[in-house]
Scaffold this motif. Sequence first.
Motif, PDB file in Angstrom:
ATOM      1  N   PHE A  68       0.829  -1.214   0.000  1.00 13.32           N
ATOM      2  CA  PHE A  68       0.000   0.000   0.000  1.00 13.32           C
ATOM      3  C   PHE A  68       0.862   1.261   0.000  1.00 13.32           C
ATOM      4  CE2 PHE A  68      -3.472  -2.761   1.803  1.00 13.32           C
ATOM      5  CZ  PHE A  68      -4.342  -2.586   0.729  1.00 13.32           C
ATOM      6  N   LYS A  69       1.941   1.235   0.774  1.00 10.65           N
ATOM      7  CA  LYS A  69       2.821   2.400   0.805  1.00 10.65           C
ATOM      8  C   LYS A  69       3.533   2.582  -0.539  1.00 10.65           C
ATOM      9  CE  LYS A  69       3.650   2.699   5.791  1.00 10.65           C
ATOM     10  NZ  LYS A  69       3.423   4.137   5.940  1.00 10.65           N
ATOM     11  N   SER A  70       3.912   1.460  -1.162  1.00  9.93           N
ATOM     12  CA  SER A  70       4.547   1.546  -2.482  1.00  9.93           C
ATOM     13  C   SER A  70       3.573   2.096  -3.519  1.00  9.93           C
ATOM     14  CB  SER A  70       5.042   0.168  -2.920  1.00  9.93           C
ATOM     15  OG  SER A  70       6.034  -0.327  -2.053  1.00  9.93           O
ATOM     16  N   ALA A  71       2.321   1.636  -3.448  1.00  8.39           N
ATOM     17  CA  ALA A  71       1.306   2.123  -4.384  1.00  8.39           C
ATOM     18  C   ALA A  71       1.062   3.622  -4.201  1.00  8.39           C
ATOM     19  CB  ALA A  71       0.008   1.347  -4.192  1.00  8.39           C
ATOM     20  N   TYR A  72       1.024   4.057  -2.949  1.00  7.84           N
ATOM     21  CA  TYR A  72       0.823   5.490  -2.679  1.00  7.84           C
ATOM     22  C   TYR A  72       1.999   6.302  -3.223  1.00  7.84           C
ATOM     23  CZ  TYR A  72       0.348   9.851  -0.067  1.00  7.84           C
ATOM     24  OH  TYR A  72       0.249  11.184   0.274  1.00  7.84           O
ATOM     25  N   ASN A 122       7.213  -7.271  -2.926  1.00  6.70           N
ATOM     26  CA  ASN A 122       6.230  -7.224  -4.011  1.00  6.70           C
ATOM     27  C   ASN A 122       6.250  -8.484  -4.856  1.00  6.70           C
ATOM     28  OD1 ASN A 122       5.483  -4.660  -3.177  1.00  6.70           O
ATOM     29  ND2 ASN A 122       6.795  -3.602  -4.657  1.00  6.70           N
ATOM     30  N   ILE A 123       7.454  -9.003  -5.121  1.00  6.71           N
ATOM     31  CA  ILE A 123       7.556 -10.230  -5.903  1.00  6.71           C
ATOM     32  C   ILE A 123       6.984 -11.404  -5.129  1.00  6.71           C
ATOM     33  CG2 ILE A 123       9.209 -11.904  -6.852  1.00  6.71           C
ATOM     34  CD1 ILE A 123      10.909  -9.567  -7.750  1.00  6.71           C
ATOM     35  N   PHE A 124       7.226 -11.435  -3.819  1.00  6.56           N
ATOM     36  CA  PHE A 124       6.668 -12.512  -3.000  1.00  6.56           C
ATOM     37  C   PHE A 124       5.150 -12.542  -3.113  1.00  6.56           C
ATOM     38  CE2 PHE A 124       4.706 -14.217   0.761  1.00  6.56           C
ATOM     39  CZ  PHE A 124       5.456 -15.337   1.064  1.00  6.56           C
ATOM     40  N   VAL A 125       4.508 -11.392  -2.931  1.00  5.02           N
ATOM     41  CA  VAL A 125       3.048 -11.327  -2.997  1.00  5.02           C
ATOM     42  C   VAL A 125       2.555 -11.700  -4.395  1.00  5.02           C
ATOM     43  CG1 VAL A 125       1.039  -9.825  -2.759  1.00  5.02           C
ATOM     44  CG2 VAL A 125       2.934  -9.617  -1.151  1.00  5.02           C
ATOM     45  N   SER A 131      10.426   8.434  -0.335  1.00 10.12           N
ATOM     46  CA  SER A 131      10.784   7.079   0.070  1.00 10.12           C
ATOM     47  C   SER A 131       9.629   6.441   0.843  1.00 10.12           C
ATOM     48  CB  SER A 131      12.042   7.091   0.934  1.00 10.12           C
ATOM     49  OG  SER A 131      11.842   7.923   2.073  1.00 10.12           O
ATOM     50  N   VAL A 132       9.636   5.122   0.910  1.00 10.73           N
ATOM     51  CA  VAL A 132       8.638   4.385   1.684  1.00 10.73           C
ATOM     52  C   VAL A 132       9.149   4.229   3.105  1.00 10.73           C
ATOM     53  CG1 VAL A 132       7.473   2.165   1.960  1.00 10.73           C
ATOM     54  CG2 VAL A 132       7.750   3.158  -0.326  1.00 10.73           C
ATOM     55  N   ILE A 178       1.932   9.335  -6.051  1.00 12.07           N
ATOM     56  CA  ILE A 178       2.550  10.652  -5.867  1.00 12.07           C
ATOM     57  C   ILE A 178       3.534  10.946  -6.992  1.00 12.07           C
ATOM     58  CG2 ILE A 178       4.027  12.037  -4.373  1.00 12.07           C
ATOM     59  CD1 ILE A 178       1.171  11.694  -3.362  1.00 12.07           C
ATOM     60  N   ARG A 179       4.294   9.943  -7.392  1.00  7.36           N
ATOM     61  CA  ARG A 179       5.258  10.136  -8.481  1.00  7.36           C
ATOM     62  C   ARG A 179       4.558  10.433  -9.806  1.00  7.36           C
ATOM     63  NH1 ARG A 179       9.847   5.388  -7.562  1.00  7.36           N
ATOM     64  NH2 ARG A 179      11.018   6.475  -5.933  1.00  7.36           N
ATOM     65  N   THR A 180       3.370   9.839  -9.990  1.00  7.07           N
ATOM     66  CA  THR A 180       2.613  10.113 -11.206  1.00  7.07           C
ATOM     67  C   THR A 180       2.158  11.564 -11.241  1.00  7.07           C
ATOM     68  OG1 THR A 180       1.837   7.823 -11.275  1.00  7.07           O
ATOM     69  CG2 THR A 180       0.597   9.421 -12.559  1.00  7.07           C
TER      70      THR A 180
END
Length: 578
Positions: free
Chosen positions: A395-399, A430-433, A413-414, A403-405
Amino acid sequence: MKFRVFLRLLAQLLKLLAILLLVPGAVAAVYAETGGVIAFAATSLISLATGIALGRLSSEEEPGLREAFALVALGWIAVAFFGAFPYVFLGMSLIDGLFESMSAFTTTGSSVFTEINHLGYWKMNQTLADSSLVAEMQMQLVRMTGNSILLRMRSGPDDTIMGLLFWRSFAQWLGGMGIILLFVAILPRLGVAGRQLYRAEVPGPDKESIKPRIKQTARMLWMVYILLTLVEVALLLLAGMPPFDSFCHAFSSMATGGFSPRGLSIMAYNSWIIDAIIVLFCFLAGANFALHYRMITSDRKALISDTEFRAYALIILLATSIIILWGGLEGDIYQKIQLAGFQVVSILTTTGFATADFNQWTATARITLLLLMIIGACAGSTAGAIKVVRLILIFKSAYRELIRTLHPKAVQSVRLGDMVVKEEILRASNIFVSMYIIIFAIASLLLAMISYSDPKMDMESVLSAVATTLGNVGPGFGVVGPMFSFADIHPAGKMLDAPHIMHVDRQAGGGDRYGPLLARVLEKMNGIFGSSLNYVGEFRQRIWPLFLCASVVGSVHRGSPQRNRDIEFLRFKFTHNK
């Protein structure tokens, strides 16, 4: 890999298992189960003899990284294989015995037992028991000694195999904290391999030690585990649960395993006090054990100050509220809270105990429970599934990407708490999930194909069967619901679901025919994903023949010096909590 060095480690592990098998053998003796005593004594001797034989072929060199990871990948297979012998000796088929043993050591809790006695305990089918290897052994002993009392002592009260039921729960307890971690805690001369065994065995991305020496860390974790187990046993005894049942349920709940000696699981006791004690310890077992240690020894706020633990508690409150409001539960508000709260904690922590037939709940409630099966509890706990911390990072990576978009030049940073999460940790998480979801989809399709001729295996049953075994939960919905078992699943389906129940975070072997092909595929994956395969050990308990090969190939990958820098985990959490 130094094969002879690996054989020494495996030999020591099998000798340790031989000693541990004496415990359920003693329980069988207490209940005058001659068949159980013979089964466990024979299994212990076989394990010991195999360990001695392998030890004669081994080398005294110090083990390294490759040997350590090979032991984690293959040691669990050996333990589950030898742990299946008592089931087979007492009448189960080899496939059912392997399924039950793997389900125990991987803390999955799925079972193939179907019959209970008038006291409510599981029992072996009498026809199978009468034609078992142990029954044959007893007949031979009677012929040799002329003592027919051996036949009359074949089983415990009303043919319930108490020693075997104790072994199921005890094996879950060993698998909860990890028999490999126990191996690290008590055996000497592991050298650098001890740290690698610890990193490979502890579930979750967070694997920082709590003591300078890994052996000390393993011992401390096991001490906390044993302490909580004994406290739970004492409380269950005070609540009126019989001693045998108290130990079995304490073993299963602290391991978040879910095996019960009773056919009706926790429902058999009809006691809100027992429900409350078990749900409390399941909740504690779903938290990070390193934080338990810190809370006991130094920082009383270690749990509540942890971001993941707070999210874990919030998920429980949210899911419980949804089921209370839209789950179709009967009774007053207190009964609804009791039923919903217990089942939410049981499923989220991947324990799998049941106090209600949630097959009868609404679609909203069942979907909620299905999502909890996939989420799991905290990293560093005995629970399975994805783990809460990985969802937080996603979720933090997606947020951050959002923001970068909006602000392409922004540098963001996360963070988890006050600490910055490294990019390699985010990538691996992310790869694990992603791989977890892919395996879930493929396994669901395969199980549906295997079960196409069985009208009872509808979509809900198939999806929940895969989710519950992949996450080490236990019961699913439909024909694998809390009032049923996996006994009627096609044998090929059992071996597909069999842990997922395997340590290949716990562990059947197999896939020999596909091994060379998968090895080539995974070598290509090494080139594509790089350091991400350092975290493939986290899949060990859930992805059966595929990630057996991944663990072996990944162990070679881990041994390369240029990849050692990638063994970076969430140290910032522990730094922050100190």
